[in-house]
Design a protein around this motif. Structure first.
Motif, PDB file in Angstrom:
ATOM      1  N   UNK A  91       5.018 -16.037   3.271  1.00 12.33           N
ATOM      2  CA  UNK A  91       6.061 -15.614   3.951  1.00 12.33           C
ATOM      3  C   UNK A  91       5.106 -14.338   4.394  1.00 12.33           C
ATOM      4  N   UNK A  92       5.247 -13.361   5.380  1.00 15.70           N
ATOM      5  CA  UNK A  92       5.049 -11.797   6.076  1.00 15.70           C
ATOM      6  C   UNK A  92       6.791 -11.421   5.358  1.00 15.70           C
ATOM      7  N   UNK A  93       7.254 -12.274   5.280  1.00 12.81           N
ATOM      8  CA  UNK A  93       8.800 -11.116   5.314  1.00 12.81           C
ATOM      9  C   UNK A  93       8.931 -11.005   3.218  1.00 12.81           C
ATOM     10  N   UNK A  99       6.355  -4.565  -0.840  1.00 13.63           N
ATOM     11  CA  UNK A  99       5.630  -3.503  -0.765  1.00 13.63           C
ATOM     12  C   UNK A  99       5.339  -2.344  -1.488  1.00 13.63           C
ATOM     13  N   UNK A 100       7.071  -1.817  -1.799  1.00  9.20           N
ATOM     14  CA  UNK A 100       7.485  -0.406  -2.692  1.00  9.20           C
ATOM     15  C   UNK A 100       6.790  -1.093  -3.921  1.00  9.20           C
ATOM     16  N   UNK A 101       6.407  -1.913  -4.844  1.00  8.05           N
ATOM     17  CA  UNK A 101       6.582  -1.999  -6.323  1.00  8.05           C
ATOM     18  C   UNK A 101       5.094  -1.939  -6.184  1.00  8.05           C
TER      19      UNK A 101
END
Length: 277
Positions: A91-93, A99-101
């Motif tokens: 799942x891309x979501x 992404x931030x971590x």
């Protein structure tokens, strides 16, 4: 054939016998695939008949790895693992949530390398380990020192002894899983692979709990060394081909705005090709 640098022997066999060959050892036949095409043809195109694994008595029965994803023979339990991984990591979501971590750990990694370049591999393991722990269990490593990673994390002394002692392996499976359960009960569980499998489900059968535990374990034990190896290979490649590194650095220097992880492939064409191809 010796146990050291066996790939050189495999290459010699490829030249002599072709891209698919086999050897028998202690009544076990080992098939060697010496090309990407052979691997795809056998393992992907014919996965329905080639997805099984050998039964390893030492690893499964004596060392306690019988429930692990890595040693599952093809069947319902194996398919449960595959479905769980696909639903989450496909799942891309779900991936965007981390992404931030990933960006934070990448920045810490660069700083660590700048401060102590002689400890490159250690910095890699710390960055990769911290990222995978966050994704697997929502666990956040608070310090840059590798020695402060949880004692149940692969790469510490527990990873070595887990191959020999069932109790240690049991801790490796149970401690982070129970940590997530406690956080869910308190309403403080960060989003992670494990919490996503547990939250919102009213009842879990013992089998389902077991699959979730071992799936989470597979997420970080399976991703640690492979990711570190890929990063290490990248550093080696940049050392061998400094002219390619110079092209990437020039593109980075010319960037007029801060580049986020999500926009690398859109705004840095050369860097993107170097990293992803």
């Amino acid at each position: 054939m010796t146990s050291k640098r066996v790939w050189l022997t495999y290459v010699a066999w490829w030249k002599q016998y072709g891209e698919i060959c086999s050897v028998s050892a202690l009544e076990t036949r080992i098939v060697i695939l010496n090309s990407a095409k052979a691997a795809i043809d056998v393992l992907e195109k014919k996965s329905a008949v080639n997805s099984d694994r050998p039964y390893l008595t030492m690893a499964r029965d004596l060392a306690g790895w019988g429930d692990s994803f890595f040693l599952q023979q093809y069947g319902e339990r194996f398919q449960q693992f595959r479905t769980m991984f696909h639903e989450f990591f496909g799942s891309p979501d779900n991936l965007r949530a981390f992404h931030l971590i990933r960006q934070q750990e990448a920045q810490r990694f660069v700083q660590d390398v700048s401060n102590a370049p002689g400890e490159l591999v250690g910095h890699m393991r710390k960055a990769v380990g911290a990222t995978i722990l966050k994704i697997s269990y929502g666990y956040e490593v608070q310090t840059s020192a590798v020695k402060y990673l949880p004692s149940w994390f692969p790469g510490t002394s527990f990873q070595r002894t887990a191959l020999l002692y069932k109790q240690t392996l049991w801790d490796l499976v149970e401690i982070p899983y129970n940590m997530v359960l406690e956080q869910i009960a308190l309403g403080t569980a960060p989003y992670s692979f494990t919490s996503s499998q547990l939250e919102g489900r009213k009842l879990h059968s013992p089998e389902e709990d077991n699959v979730i535990k071992w799936s989470a374990l597979a997420t970080h034990t399976g991703g640690t060394d492979t990711t570190v190896s890929a990063i290490y290979a990248f550093f080696l490649a940049m050392t061998i081909y400094p002219e390619i590194q110079a092209l990437a650095q020039a593109e980075l220097d010319s960037a007029k705005t801060n580049i986020s992880y999500n926009s690398i492939n859109l705004s840095l064409a050369k860097v993107s090709r170097i990293i992803f191809t």
